[in-house]
Structures are given as structure tokens and as C-alpha cells.
Design an enzyme around this catalytic site. Sequence first.
Site, PDB file in Angstrom:
ATOM      1  N   GLY A  23      19.438 -53.993 -27.771  1.00 22.49           N
ATOM      2  CA  GLY A  23      20.311 -53.028 -28.433  1.00 22.49           C
ATOM      3  C   GLY A  23      21.097 -53.630 -29.590  1.00 22.49           C
ATOM      4  O   GLY A  23      21.436 -52.931 -30.544  1.00 22.49           O
ATOM      5  N   GLU A  64      18.871 -53.489 -32.415  1.00 23.65           N
ATOM      6  CA  GLU A  64      18.684 -52.074 -32.769  1.00 23.65           C
ATOM      7  C   GLU A  64      19.872 -51.530 -33.548  1.00 23.65           C
ATOM      8  O   GLU A  64      19.699 -50.780 -34.510  1.00 23.65           O
ATOM      9  CB  GLU A  64      18.436 -51.262 -31.489  1.00 23.65           C
ATOM     10  CG  GLU A  64      17.141 -51.673 -30.810  1.00 23.65           C
ATOM     11  CD  GLU A  64      16.900 -50.954 -29.489  1.00 23.65           C
ATOM     12  OE1 GLU A  64      17.537 -51.343 -28.487  1.00 23.65           O
ATOM     13  OE2 GLU A  64      16.114 -50.000 -29.470  1.00 23.65           O
ATOM     14  N   GLU A 102      13.333 -56.476 -24.356  1.00 21.13           N
ATOM     15  CA  GLU A 102      13.381 -55.512 -23.248  1.00 21.13           C
ATOM     16  C   GLU A 102      12.175 -55.613 -22.327  1.00 21.13           C
ATOM     17  O   GLU A 102      12.264 -55.339 -21.127  1.00 21.13           O
ATOM     18  CB  GLU A 102      13.485 -54.084 -23.785  1.00 21.13           C
ATOM     19  CG  GLU A 102      14.821 -53.751 -24.433  1.00 21.13           C
ATOM     20  CD  GLU A 102      14.873 -54.051 -25.925  1.00 21.13           C
ATOM     21  OE1 GLU A 102      13.992 -54.792 -26.436  1.00 21.13           O
ATOM     22  OE2 GLU A 102      15.796 -53.538 -26.585  1.00 21.13           O
TER      23      GLU A 102
HETATM   24  C1  HXC Z   1      25.182 -57.436 -19.809  1.00 21.19           C
HETATM   25  C2  HXC Z   1      25.222 -59.591 -20.628  1.00 21.19           C
HETATM   26  C3  HXC Z   1      24.175 -59.286 -21.541  1.00 21.19           C
HETATM   27  C4  HXC Z   1      23.657 -57.956 -21.527  1.00 21.19           C
HETATM   28  C5  HXC Z   1      24.723 -61.344 -21.793  1.00 21.19           C
HETATM   29  N1  HXC Z   1      25.531 -60.870 -20.834  1.00 21.19           N
HETATM   30  N2  HXC Z   1      23.903 -60.406 -22.245  1.00 21.19           N
HETATM   31  N3  HXC Z   1      25.710 -58.668 -19.796  1.00 21.19           N
HETATM   32  N4  HXC Z   1      24.194 -57.076 -20.647  1.00 21.19           N
HETATM   33  N5  HXC Z   1      22.696 -57.581 -22.350  1.00 21.19           N
HETATM   34  C6  HXC Z   1      26.575 -61.585 -20.093  1.00 21.19           C
HETATM   35  C7  HXC Z   1      25.986 -62.542 -19.099  1.00 21.19           C
HETATM   36  O1  HXC Z   1      25.619 -61.867 -17.932  1.00 21.19           O
HETATM   37  C8  HXC Z   1      27.123 -63.502 -18.890  1.00 21.19           C
HETATM   38  O2  HXC Z   1      28.061 -62.900 -18.036  1.00 21.19           O
HETATM   39  C9  HXC Z   1      27.776 -63.576 -20.266  1.00 21.19           C
HETATM   40  O3  HXC Z   1      27.326 -62.396 -20.964  1.00 21.19           O
HETATM   41  C10 HXC Z   1      27.340 -64.785 -21.067  1.00 21.19           C
HETATM   42  O4  HXC Z   1      25.913 -64.817 -21.127  1.00 21.19           O
HETATM   43  P1  HXC Z   1      25.041 -66.077 -20.681  1.00 21.19           P
HETATM   44  O5  HXC Z   1      23.696 -65.588 -20.323  1.00 21.19           O
HETATM   45  O6  HXC Z   1      25.779 -66.910 -19.693  1.00 21.19           O
HETATM   46  O7  HXC Z   1      25.007 -66.900 -22.049  1.00 21.19           O
HETATM   47  P2  HXC Z   1      23.869 -67.899 -22.566  1.00 21.19           P
HETATM   48  O8  HXC Z   1      23.398 -68.759 -21.403  1.00 21.19           O
HETATM   49  O9  HXC Z   1      24.424 -68.569 -23.756  1.00 21.19           O
HETATM   50  O10 HXC Z   1      22.619 -66.967 -22.981  1.00 21.19           O
HETATM   51  C11 HXC Z   1      22.724 -66.065 -24.041  1.00 21.19           C
HETATM   52  C12 HXC Z   1      21.553 -65.070 -24.023  1.00 21.19           C
HETATM   53  C13 HXC Z   1      21.483 -64.392 -22.629  1.00 21.19           C
HETATM   54  C14 HXC Z   1      20.223 -65.772 -24.320  1.00 21.19           C
HETATM   55  C15 HXC Z   1      21.809 -64.029 -25.128  1.00 21.19           C
HETATM   56  O11 HXC Z   1      22.779 -63.895 -22.307  1.00 21.19           O
HETATM   57  C16 HXC Z   1      20.507 -63.250 -22.530  1.00 21.19           C
HETATM   58  O12 HXC Z   1      19.301 -63.437 -22.489  1.00 21.19           O
HETATM   59  N6  HXC Z   1      21.039 -62.018 -22.490  1.00 21.19           N
HETATM   60  C17 HXC Z   1      20.249 -60.806 -22.301  1.00 21.19           C
HETATM   61  C18 HXC Z   1      19.485 -60.489 -23.557  1.00 21.19           C
HETATM   62  C19 HXC Z   1      18.668 -59.225 -23.362  1.00 21.19           C
HETATM   63  O13 HXC Z   1      17.760 -59.148 -22.555  1.00 21.19           O
HETATM   64  N7  HXC Z   1      19.015 -58.218 -24.115  1.00 21.19           N
HETATM   65  C20 HXC Z   1      18.364 -56.944 -24.070  1.00 21.19           C
HETATM   66  C21 HXC Z   1      19.139 -56.061 -23.142  1.00 21.19           C
HETATM   67  S1  HXC Z   1      18.293 -54.578 -22.858  1.00 21.19           S
HETATM   68  P3  HXC Z   1      28.624 -63.685 -16.739  1.00 21.19           P
HETATM   69  O14 HXC Z   1      29.470 -62.653 -16.073  1.00 21.19           O
HETATM   70  O15 HXC Z   1      27.437 -64.145 -15.971  1.00 21.19           O
HETATM   71  O16 HXC Z   1      29.397 -64.822 -17.346  1.00 21.19           O
HETATM   72  C22 HXC Z   1      18.556 -53.690 -24.227  1.00 21.19           C
HETATM   73  C23 HXC Z   1      17.654 -52.558 -24.353  1.00 21.19           C
HETATM   74  C24 HXC Z   1      18.124 -51.251 -24.644  1.00 21.19           C
HETATM   75  O17 HXC Z   1      19.339 -53.966 -25.060  1.00 21.19           O
HETATM   76  C25 HXC Z   1      17.005 -50.312 -24.465  1.00 21.19           C
HETATM   77  C26 HXC Z   1      16.463 -50.043 -23.150  1.00 21.19           C
HETATM   78  C27 HXC Z   1      16.734 -50.937 -21.975  1.00 21.19           C
END
Ligand code: HXC
Length: 257
Positions: A108, A111, A131
Amino acid sequence: AEYETILVERRDAVTLVTLNRPQALNALNSQVLADLIAAFAAYDADDSQRCLVLTGSEKAFAAGADIKEMSGQGFAEMYGSNFFGGWEKVTATRKPWIAAVAGYALGGGCEVAMMADFILAADSAKFGQPEIKLGVTPGMGGSQRLARAVGKSKAMEMCLTGRMMDAAEAESAGLVARVVPAAGLIDEAMKVAAAIAAMAPLAAIANKEMVNAAFETTLAQGVTFERRLFHGLFGTEDQKEGMAAFVEKRPGKWTGK
Ligand code: HXC
């Protein structure tokens, strides 16, 4: 504060909106969407504001939609609430806005950056649509806007593998307008925004409308749309002023009329 999840600051004619959920890397939950809808509507309605910059933190523009908020939902809830449908209110913004992206712009986050009129990227920026790794797809327009921005092959590879694209690749692929050193990102974005804010306001809206039309229509219809808007601007005071100012070798003074 006016908003829970964003900071809004007005510097002359430029509104700076900063995503502010550092504990979740600016993950976009419903409150962020509600705050952005309100802030963008206020910007659009405020005649003193002529350009907007949306940014995140040094580490993350936004790491995606909030996975924790979505994970438990079923089809009926998602469809019934038209989950993410509110983003069309953000893309309905008529006045120009820029995404200034440093760090992660994933899912997102990528996006939303692509909803902007253009993206200015820090050299630290990383874009991706991961995703598929969560068992889903982009849901805020990413598959459509990425394909339009970088073409089928690269968009398909990004969506199918979920890999990240760095700033240099994003620039060469045409995803971002320009890459700047991370330390200077906000200054540069505010400078570009101030330059846009200094243009004739109706011409800014018209330029935005016609470039966007290129993604919605045929070439012939798009050219006609452009021509009619161009003709229409000859009914404005600012067209008279802008052309008179050129002839008189002085800067234009706009009224927005
Ligand atoms: C909720 C999130 C988050 C997310 C990170 N956090 N991304 N929480 N939703 N998308 C939170 C983590 O859980 C963590 O919380 C804190 O933020 C810090 O993140 P870390 O993972 O500890 O940091 P780091 O190790 O530096 O890694 C960074 C990162 C990783 C590579 C960006 O956070 C990651 O892969 N995030 C998800 C990326 C992702 O898949 N995005 C797409 C989402 S789906 P805590 O509480 O544990 O400290 C989407 C799609 C929409 O956007 C459309 C349909 C689904």
C-alpha cells in the site's frame, strides 16, 4: 492535534503532510486513510494552498497496508465495507500533490506513492508490491498503476516475485520523476512544490487533468480533451496576465480567475 496519524504543516502555499506511525513503519490503517481523506479535502478546499507534499520517515514512506488490521477479516467484511474504497477520495484531489519517498514504500505504501501526481525519491527509497508473499495481491490500485508506470514485464515481475526495486532502478524504469540524496529530500520536495504553487492555479489543475486523461482514454480523445481545456483557459484572467507578463518581461501575478 487535528489528526491522529499524520502531521500537517502549512509553509506558505505548500501543505506538508507527514505520515506519523513510526511504531508500525507508517502502515496504513483505517485511521491513516480517514486522516488523509480529511487533510487532502482541506487542502483542496483552501485557496491559500497550491501544492501538497506527502512524505513518511527516513526509514519508511509506508511499509504497506496494516497487515494486523486486515488479517482477521473475511470476504463479507472486506466487500461490505468496500475496504480501501476510500482511497478514491484521495485520488480525487484536484490540486497537485507530490509523494516524497525515503526508505520503504511497500505494498500500500508503493500504491499511495503512485497515486501522487509524481514521486520524488530519496536514494534510500525501496519500492515493492510484496502482497503475493502474504497470499494476496495489491488492493489499492498497485497492479494497474505500476503496469502503467513501468510497463507489463517489470510490473509483472515485481508483483509475482514481491522483490524490491531501489531508487536508481525506479528512476530508470520511469516510476519516479527524480532521485535526490536522502538528506535533501524534504527540502527538494518543498522547493519543487513551491515552484508549482507559484504557477497559475487553474493552469495547474488543467495540466494535471490532461496528463491524467492520458491514462483513461484514446490518443484522439485525449488530444481533443487537451485542446478544449487549452481553449478554455483563454477565458481566464490568468491567461491574459501570463501572456502580457511575458511580453512585458516581468513575472506574472496570478488571481486564480
Ligand atoms: C502492520 C507493520 C507493517 C505492515 C511493518 N510493521 N510493516 N505492521 N502492517 N504492513 C510493523 C512490524 O510489525 C513491527 O511492529 C514494526 O512495524 C517494525 O517493523 P519490522 O519488521 O520490525 O522492521 P524491519 O525488520 O526493519 O523490516 C522492515 C520491513 C518489514 C522489511 C519493511 O517490516 C516488512 O516486510 N513489512 C511488511 C511489508 C509488506 O508486506 N507490505 C505489504 C503489506 S500488504 P512490532 O510491533 O513487531 O515492533 C499491502 C497490500 C494492500 O500493503 C493490498 C491488499 C492486501
